[in-house]
Design a protein around this motif. Sequence first.
Motif, PDB file in Angstrom:
ATOM      1  N   PRO A 187     -71.671 -12.352  -1.699  1.00  0.00           N
ATOM      2  CA  PRO A 187     -70.423 -12.686  -1.007  1.00  0.00           C
ATOM      3  C   PRO A 187     -69.290 -11.723  -1.374  1.00  0.00           C
ATOM      4  N   ASN A 188     -68.511 -11.346  -0.375  1.00  0.00           N
ATOM      5  CA  ASN A 188     -67.333 -10.497  -0.561  1.00  0.00           C
ATOM      6  C   ASN A 188     -66.145 -11.161   0.124  1.00  0.00           C
ATOM      7  N   ARG A 189     -65.035 -11.206  -0.564  1.00  0.00           N
ATOM      8  CA  ARG A 189     -63.815 -11.771   0.020  1.00  0.00           C
ATOM      9  C   ARG A 189     -62.752 -10.685   0.108  1.00  0.00           C
ATOM     10  N   VAL A 190     -62.314 -10.415   1.313  1.00  0.00           N
ATOM     11  CA  VAL A 190     -61.331  -9.366   1.569  1.00  0.00           C
ATOM     12  C   VAL A 190     -60.052 -10.017   2.073  1.00  0.00           C
ATOM     13  N   GLN A 191     -58.980  -9.807   1.351  1.00  0.00           N
ATOM     14  CA  GLN A 191     -57.703 -10.401   1.740  1.00  0.00           C
ATOM     15  C   GLN A 191     -56.931  -9.443   2.644  1.00  0.00           C
ATOM     16  N   VAL A 192     -56.444  -9.978   3.758  1.00  0.00           N
ATOM     17  CA  VAL A 192     -55.622  -9.217   4.695  1.00  0.00           C
ATOM     18  C   VAL A 192     -54.235  -9.861   4.707  1.00  0.00           C
ATOM     19  N   VAL A 193     -53.221  -9.058   4.441  1.00  0.00           N
ATOM     20  CA  VAL A 193     -51.847  -9.561   4.346  1.00  0.00           C
ATOM     21  C   VAL A 193     -50.971  -8.784   5.318  1.00  0.00           C
ATOM     22  N   ALA A 194     -50.196  -9.496   6.122  1.00  0.00           N
ATOM     23  CA  ALA A 194     -49.245  -8.873   7.038  1.00  0.00           C
ATOM     24  C   ALA A 194     -47.845  -9.399   6.744  1.00  0.00           C
ATOM     25  N   VAL A 195     -46.858  -8.512   6.807  1.00  0.00           N
ATOM     26  CA  VAL A 195     -45.465  -8.861   6.550  1.00  0.00           C
ATOM     27  C   VAL A 195     -44.618  -8.314   7.690  1.00  0.00           C
ATOM     28  N   ASP A 196     -43.630  -9.109   8.146  1.00  0.00           N
ATOM     29  CA  ASP A 196     -42.738  -8.613   9.188  1.00  0.00           C
ATOM     30  C   ASP A 196     -41.436  -8.102   8.589  1.00  0.00           C
ATOM     31  N   LEU A 197     -40.537  -7.639   9.437  1.00  0.00           N
ATOM     32  CA  LEU A 197     -39.290  -7.045   8.962  1.00  0.00           C
ATOM     33  C   LEU A 197     -38.423  -8.029   8.187  1.00  0.00           C
ATOM     34  N   ALA A 198     -38.538  -9.319   8.533  1.00  0.00           N
ATOM     35  CA  ALA A 198     -37.731 -10.337   7.845  1.00  0.00           C
ATOM     36  C   ALA A 198     -38.341 -10.764   6.521  1.00  0.00           C
ATOM     37  N   GLY A 199     -39.557 -10.293   6.223  1.00  0.00           N
ATOM     38  CA  GLY A 199     -40.212 -10.669   4.978  1.00  0.00           C
ATOM     39  C   GLY A 199     -41.146 -11.856   5.115  1.00  0.00           C
ATOM     40  N   ASN A 200     -41.319 -12.383   6.342  1.00  0.00           N
ATOM     41  CA  ASN A 200     -42.293 -13.451   6.548  1.00  0.00           C
ATOM     42  C   ASN A 200     -43.692 -12.892   6.349  1.00  0.00           C
ATOM     43  N   ARG A 201     -44.566 -13.706   5.779  1.00  0.00           N
ATOM     44  CA  ARG A 201     -45.875 -13.221   5.319  1.00  0.00           C
ATOM     45  C   ARG A 201     -47.009 -14.077   5.873  1.00  0.00           C
ATOM     46  N   THR A 202     -48.085 -13.413   6.273  1.00  0.00           N
ATOM     47  CA  THR A 202     -49.303 -14.086   6.723  1.00  0.00           C
ATOM     48  C   THR A 202     -50.486 -13.528   5.938  1.00  0.00           C
ATOM     49  N   GLU A 203     -51.367 -14.407   5.513  1.00  0.00           N
ATOM     50  CA  GLU A 203     -52.564 -13.977   4.789  1.00  0.00           C
ATOM     51  C   GLU A 203     -53.814 -14.549   5.447  1.00  0.00           C
ATOM     52  N   GLN A 204     -54.849 -13.747   5.517  1.00  0.00           N
ATOM     53  CA  GLN A 204     -56.173 -14.213   5.927  1.00  0.00           C
ATOM     54  C   GLN A 204     -57.198 -13.660   4.946  1.00  0.00           C
TER      55      GLN A 204
END
Length: 281
Positions: free
Chosen positions: A257-274
Amino acid sequence: MEGLAIRRLQAYGIVTGSRGDGGDLRLQELITRAELAKLLVVGSGWRSPPPAAEPGAATAADPAPSTDVTGAPAQGPPNVTLPPDVIGHWAEPYVAAAWRAGILAGYPDGRFNPAAPPTYGEVATALARALGLSPVAQLSWPQNYVEALRKAGGIPPGLPVEALQGAPAVRGPVFLLTDYALAHVRDATGRTTYQRVHDSEPPVIEWIEQPPARTREDTLTLQGRVAGGFRVWVGGEEVPLDPDGRFSASVALQAGPNRVQVVAVDLAGNRTEQTVTVTRS
């Protein structure tokens, strides 16, 4: 840092530039008190006054009473009469909002002086008030407001506000200071002004090709798109976004098993993780 500040201020309509000069922001010029009123009223998220035609400065927003530019008691909250030199001025709705809120006030002679340049101390005072910060006790003006901003994390590294307190304020550094404070000073809920007022929605990660659950390959290529994103990291490494928000990244896989974290941030600093889980067999 200044490039990011301008991009963010423009993205949220806080700064627009001079209409007659192709949007030139005139970053080396002195800012006026009228322009400062608009910048802070729009940026801090008070009720948005109607659009006004102006030679150029910032653009959206209305706060609670305070003190004037000298540190003396302000002349009055909501029902106070505006100074006569503001009536009919392009910035009247912005000055009115800032005046009622106690962000800015007039001089002892009863004038507002909309065309006069504020000092950096005056800018720091007005910005701290706009963000709801209280002056630090036992310090004289304007150091009490500069210190309030500093303690709240609202002064960018390398900007010598303390040393420049009495100097006339230049547009570029004022934009940088304002953007940094909007992005770093947090309210009781932990949100910045950008997040509370201008953009509360986190970016969305969409997959162009759905990642497989299992693979025999020793490398996984992730291809996706970030809607509303500004930066993205895959497996801890930042990867570039194209103008449409697309990205592609290859990740080495271990057996099992491999777990790869993907993180996105917008200009306001809001954050999403998958987290993408792939098993290499």
